[in-house]
Motif scaffolding. Structure first.
Motif, PDB file in Angstrom:
ATOM      1  N   GLN A  26       0.416  -1.231   0.552  1.00 16.74           N
ATOM      2  CA  GLN A  26      -0.064   0.092  -0.420  1.00 16.74           C
ATOM      3  C   GLN A  26       1.329   1.021   0.207  1.00 16.74           C
ATOM      4  O   GLN A  26       0.236   1.880  -0.529  1.00 16.74           O
ATOM      5  CB  GLN A  26      -0.825   0.138   1.731  1.00 16.74           C
ATOM      6  N   PHE A  27       2.415   1.313   0.223  1.00 20.68           N
ATOM      7  CA  PHE A  27       2.974   1.927   0.714  1.00 20.68           C
ATOM      8  C   PHE A  27       3.854   2.331  -0.499  1.00 20.68           C
ATOM      9  O   PHE A  27       4.913   3.050  -0.276  1.00 20.68           O
ATOM     10  CB  PHE A  27       3.812   2.108   2.141  1.00 20.68           C
ATOM     11  N   ILE A  28       3.794   1.792  -1.377  1.00 19.18           N
ATOM     12  CA  ILE A  28       5.177   1.234  -2.360  1.00 19.18           C
ATOM     13  C   ILE A  28       4.393   2.956  -3.708  1.00 19.18           C
ATOM     14  O   ILE A  28       3.517   2.761  -3.795  1.00 19.18           O
ATOM     15  CB  ILE A  28       5.133   0.345  -3.098  1.00 19.18           C
ATOM     16  N   GLY A  29       5.277   3.296  -4.061  1.00 20.43           N
ATOM     17  CA  GLY A  29       4.924   4.424  -4.914  1.00 20.43           C
ATOM     18  C   GLY A  29       5.073   5.842  -4.925  1.00 20.43           C
ATOM     19  O   GLY A  29       6.193   6.181  -3.326  1.00 20.43           O
ATOM     20  N   VAL A  30       4.185   6.752  -5.138  1.00 18.20           N
ATOM     21  CA  VAL A  30       4.308   8.001  -4.475  1.00 18.20           C
ATOM     22  C   VAL A  30       3.247   7.708  -3.904  1.00 18.20           C
ATOM     23  O   VAL A  30       2.332   7.970  -4.168  1.00 18.20           O
ATOM     24  CB  VAL A  30       4.318   8.859  -6.024  1.00 18.20           C
ATOM     25  N   ILE A  31       4.127   8.784  -2.790  1.00 22.83           N
ATOM     26  CA  ILE A  31       2.613   8.462  -1.521  1.00 22.83           C
ATOM     27  C   ILE A  31       2.690  10.316  -0.454  1.00 22.83           C
ATOM     28  O   ILE A  31       3.200  10.896  -0.747  1.00 22.83           O
ATOM     29  CB  ILE A  31       2.470   7.892  -0.376  1.00 22.83           C
ATOM     30  N   ASP A  32       1.326  10.443  -0.142  1.00 23.28           N
ATOM     31  CA  ASP A  32       1.678  11.865   0.556  1.00 23.28           C
ATOM     32  C   ASP A  32       1.804  11.544   2.306  1.00 23.28           C
ATOM     33  O   ASP A  32       1.295  10.159   2.983  1.00 23.28           O
ATOM     34  CB  ASP A  32       0.034  12.446   0.614  1.00 23.28           C
TER      35      ASP A  32
ATOM     36  N   THR B   4       0.375  21.506  18.935  1.00 23.10           N
ATOM     37  CA  THR B   4       0.558  20.680  17.734  1.00 23.10           C
ATOM     38  C   THR B   4       0.631  21.472  16.846  1.00 23.10           C
ATOM     39  O   THR B   4      -0.793  22.876  16.708  1.00 23.10           O
ATOM     40  CB  THR B   4      -0.128  19.220  18.134  1.00 23.10           C
ATOM     41  N   ILE B   5       0.175  21.665  16.083  1.00 26.05           N
ATOM     42  CA  ILE B   5       0.053  22.319  14.288  1.00 26.05           C
ATOM     43  C   ILE B   5      -0.119  21.487  13.489  1.00 26.05           C
ATOM     44  O   ILE B   5       0.496  20.226  13.155  1.00 26.05           O
ATOM     45  CB  ILE B   5       0.814  23.688  14.798  1.00 26.05           C
ATOM     46  N   ASP B   6      -1.093  22.006  11.929  1.00 25.04           N
ATOM     47  CA  ASP B   6      -0.772  21.919  11.275  1.00 25.04           C
ATOM     48  C   ASP B   6      -0.304  21.221  10.426  1.00 25.04           C
ATOM     49  O   ASP B   6       0.601  21.899  10.528  1.00 25.04           O
ATOM     50  CB  ASP B   6      -3.121  22.605  10.376  1.00 25.04           C
ATOM     51  N   ARG B   7       0.355  20.099  10.023  1.00 29.86           N
ATOM     52  CA  ARG B   7       1.345  19.658   8.868  1.00 29.86           C
ATOM     53  C   ARG B   7       0.769  19.097   7.311  1.00 29.86           C
ATOM     54  O   ARG B   7       0.107  18.829   7.284  1.00 29.86           O
ATOM     55  CB  ARG B   7       2.630  19.467   9.630  1.00 29.86           C
ATOM     56  N   ARG B   8       1.033  20.398   6.681  1.00 33.15           N
ATOM     57  CA  ARG B   8       0.694  19.775   5.135  1.00 33.15           C
ATOM     58  C   ARG B   8       1.792  18.620   4.761  1.00 33.15           C
ATOM     59  O   ARG B   8       2.781  18.232   5.056  1.00 33.15           O
ATOM     60  CB  ARG B   8       0.867  20.548   4.243  1.00 33.15           C
ATOM     61  N   PRO B   9       0.519  17.687   3.866  1.00 37.42           N
ATOM     62  CA  PRO B   9       1.209  16.282   3.475  1.00 37.42           C
ATOM     63  C   PRO B   9       2.629  16.907   2.555  1.00 37.42           C
ATOM     64  O   PRO B   9       2.349  17.618   1.668  1.00 37.42           O
ATOM     65  CB  PRO B   9       0.107  15.433   2.941  1.00 37.42           C
ATOM     66  N   ARG B  10       3.649  15.372   2.172  1.00 32.90           N
ATOM     67  CA  ARG B  10       4.308  15.618   1.253  1.00 32.90           C
ATOM     68  C   ARG B  10       4.597  15.143   1.219  1.00 32.90           C
ATOM     69  O   ARG B  10       4.445  13.900   0.825  1.00 32.90           O
ATOM     70  CB  ARG B  10       5.242  16.482   1.920  1.00 32.90           C
TER      71      ARG B  10
ATOM     72  N   CYS C 113      13.448   5.004  -0.155  1.00 28.68           N
ATOM     73  CA  CYS C 113      13.217   6.116   0.111  1.00 28.68           C
ATOM     74  C   CYS C 113      13.243   7.197  -0.630  1.00 28.68           C
ATOM     75  O   CYS C 113      15.222   7.153  -0.895  1.00 28.68           O
ATOM     76  CB  CYS C 113      12.439   5.658   0.947  1.00 28.68           C
ATOM     77  N   SER C 114      12.687   8.036  -0.995  1.00 25.24           N
ATOM     78  CA  SER C 114      12.765   9.309  -1.361  1.00 25.24           C
ATOM     79  C   SER C 114      14.171  10.746  -0.265  1.00 25.24           C
ATOM     80  O   SER C 114      14.090  10.222   0.629  1.00 25.24           O
ATOM     81  CB  SER C 114      12.573   9.586  -2.820  1.00 25.24           C
ATOM     82  N   LYS C 115      14.650  11.578  -1.143  1.00 22.98           N
ATOM     83  CA  LYS C 115      14.618  12.484   0.584  1.00 22.98           C
ATOM     84  C   LYS C 115      13.416  13.468   0.824  1.00 22.98           C
ATOM     85  O   LYS C 115      12.474  12.747  -0.126  1.00 22.98           O
ATOM     86  CB  LYS C 115      15.228  13.807  -0.542  1.00 22.98           C
ATOM     87  N   GLY C 116      13.618  13.367   1.975  1.00 24.82           N
ATOM     88  CA  GLY C 116      12.087  13.789   2.534  1.00 24.82           C
ATOM     89  C   GLY C 116      11.216  13.018   3.717  1.00 24.82           C
ATOM     90  O   GLY C 116      10.919  13.303   4.457  1.00 24.82           O
TER      91      GLY C 116
ATOM     92  N   TYR D 270      10.093  10.974   6.398  1.00 22.46           N
ATOM     93  CA  TYR D 270      10.346  10.200   7.378  1.00 22.46           C
ATOM     94  C   TYR D 270       9.426   9.116   7.962  1.00 22.46           C
ATOM     95  O   TYR D 270       8.632   8.589   7.414  1.00 22.46           O
ATOM     96  CB  TYR D 270       9.508  11.327   8.583  1.00 22.46           C
ATOM     97  N   ILE D 271      11.280   8.359   8.353  1.00 19.13           N
ATOM     98  CA  ILE D 271      10.829   6.429   8.747  1.00 19.13           C
ATOM     99  C   ILE D 271       9.633   6.982  10.007  1.00 19.13           C
ATOM    100  O   ILE D 271       8.613   5.162   9.960  1.00 19.13           O
ATOM    101  CB  ILE D 271      12.196   5.795   9.319  1.00 19.13           C
ATOM    102  N   ARG D 272       9.882   7.091  10.954  1.00 19.67           N
ATOM    103  CA  ARG D 272       9.298   6.725  12.187  1.00 19.67           C
ATOM    104  C   ARG D 272       7.721   7.364  11.969  1.00 19.67           C
ATOM    105  O   ARG D 272       6.843   6.716  12.682  1.00 19.67           O
ATOM    106  CB  ARG D 272       8.720   8.361  13.053  1.00 19.67           C
ATOM    107  N   THR D 273       7.074   8.299  10.818  1.00 17.15           N
ATOM    108  CA  THR D 273       5.950   8.511  10.192  1.00 17.15           C
ATOM    109  C   THR D 273       5.872   7.152   9.627  1.00 17.15           C
ATOM    110  O   THR D 273       4.290   6.850   9.365  1.00 17.15           O
ATOM    111  CB  THR D 273       5.766   9.580   9.280  1.00 17.15           C
ATOM    112  N   LEU D 274       6.402   6.859   8.544  1.00 15.64           N
ATOM    113  CA  LEU D 274       6.077   5.732   7.441  1.00 15.64           C
ATOM    114  C   LEU D 274       6.558   3.899   9.010  1.00 15.64           C
ATOM    115  O   LEU D 274       4.411   3.720   8.838  1.00 15.64           O
ATOM    116  CB  LEU D 274       7.427   5.461   6.989  1.00 15.64           C
ATOM    117  N   VAL D 275       6.338   4.524   9.668  1.00 15.81           N
ATOM    118  CA  VAL D 275       6.413   2.726  10.729  1.00 15.81           C
ATOM    119  C   VAL D 275       4.825   3.275  11.387  1.00 15.81           C
ATOM    120  O   VAL D 275       4.082   2.020  10.944  1.00 15.81           O
ATOM    121  CB  VAL D 275       7.361   2.650  12.014  1.00 15.81           C
ATOM    122  N   GLU D 276       4.981   4.425  11.865  1.00 17.71           N
ATOM    123  CA  GLU D 276       2.920   4.805  12.151  1.00 17.71           C
ATOM    124  C   GLU D 276       2.076   4.254  11.084  1.00 17.71           C
ATOM    125  O   GLU D 276       1.042   4.141  11.683  1.00 17.71           O
ATOM    126  CB  GLU D 276       2.986   6.023  13.347  1.00 17.71           C
TER     127      GLU D 276
END
Length: 301
Positions: A111-117, A142-148, A171-174, A176-182
């Motif tokens: 589900q996470f392979i390819g271009v993702i937000d 905590t503030i709103d962060r835009r998806p990248r 993975c590409s630049k930018g 965050y592995i911590r977020t990917l794991v979550e």
């Protein structure tokens, strides 16, 4: 006090856990007595692995390395989320875990392979109104962060148990592995945080060429000059680019920032040499014109 030296080169440092990327940089700079140094692509204090450190004129390659793909080996603890996304943080939520087999995890990874937000974590060095997000996070804000947009090229499962997941990710630049794991854990109906993170490669640089601070300290004590053997020349970053060689007149123009007419029928970014000496990078445009982009003064003392 050691005299600072104008050294130029790239060091592939294997960062140890428990130190910030800047602490690793300052340590390396001290060992080499380097006048100028910078690192590319921060690693969290918990993380280990490849931290390219650029000395002297090689600091000019930093932006190009920041754009590179990365590979990591990741260990995640399932069933618990922390405020930082890794085991350096405080557990904020405990969730039930279902027993899953390899087939299930491989299917989830797809589900996470390819271009993702991806929404960057609050505990990150990104800035909002001039302030780092982690500074706000430490105050409980905590503030709103835009998806990248990021790209996950490949995820390979190494091993798993009820509450552990070990995988390799390209993975590409930018990213965050911590977020990917979550996000992977959320897709599996639970929570997770990173307990180990090892960066194996940056761009085409591989882990076999890394060294650590302890080894550098030992070498420096025995023979300071042999530290140079750990430095890569700056042009290795651009080895996938075509190269052009200039005569002395063309080189003088190039070094003065002037457009040089050459015989090469190629377009795009190129490495620029005079004989075997590297002098910079340029862009070949229409009508065989070479536009200087970055000049390297590698003989500067």
């Amino acid at each position: 006090v050691a005299i600072k030296k104008n050294i130029h080169g790239l060091l592939l440092l294997n960062k140890s856990t428990g130190m910030t990327s800047n602490q690793a940089l300052q340590n390396a700079k001290k060992i080499f007595h380097a006048h100028k140094a910078g690192h590319t692509g921060s690693l969290d204090p918990l993380a280990t692995g490849m931290l390219p450190i650029c000395f002297g004129e090689a600091t000019k390659v930093c932006p190009y390395l920041l754009d590179s793909d990365k590979t990591y080996q990741v260990t995640a603890k399932l069933g618990e989320t922390t405020d930082t996304g890794d085991s350096d943080g405080t557990i904020i939520k405990t969730m039930p875990i279902k027993k899953r087999d390899s087939k299930y995890w491989k299917k989830t990874f797809k589900q996470f392979i390819g271009v993702i937000d991806q929404i960057p974590p609050m505990y990150s060095a990104l800035k909002k109104n001039g302030r780092r997000l982690y500074q706000l996070a430490r105050k409980g804000e905590t503030i709103d962060r835009r998806p990248r947009k990021i790209t996950i090229y490949k995820i390979n499962l190494f091993k798993h148990s009820l509450d552990r997941l070990v995988f390799h990710v390209h993975c590409s630049k930018g990213t965050y592995i911590r977020t990917l794991v979550e996000d992977i854990a959320r897709a599996a109906g639970t929570g997770a945080h990173v307990t180990k993170l090892h960066r194996e490669s940056v761009g085409h640089f591989e882990s076999k060429n890394m060294t650590d601070l302890e080894n550098l300290k030992k070498v420096a004590k025995i023979d300071y000059e042999s530290l140079n053997s750990f430095l890569l020349p700056p042009d290795v970053v651009f080895m996938n680019w075509p190269s052009v060689r200039l005569d002395s007149m063309g080189l003088n123009k190039f070094l003065c920032g002037q457009v040089v007419k050459i015989d090469e029928a190629i377009k795009g970014y190129v490495r620029v040499y005079r004989d075997d000496s590297f002098f910079g990078i340029g862009e070949l445009q229409e009508a065989y014109l070479l536009q200087p982009k970055r000049i390297f003064h590698l003989n500067a003392k």
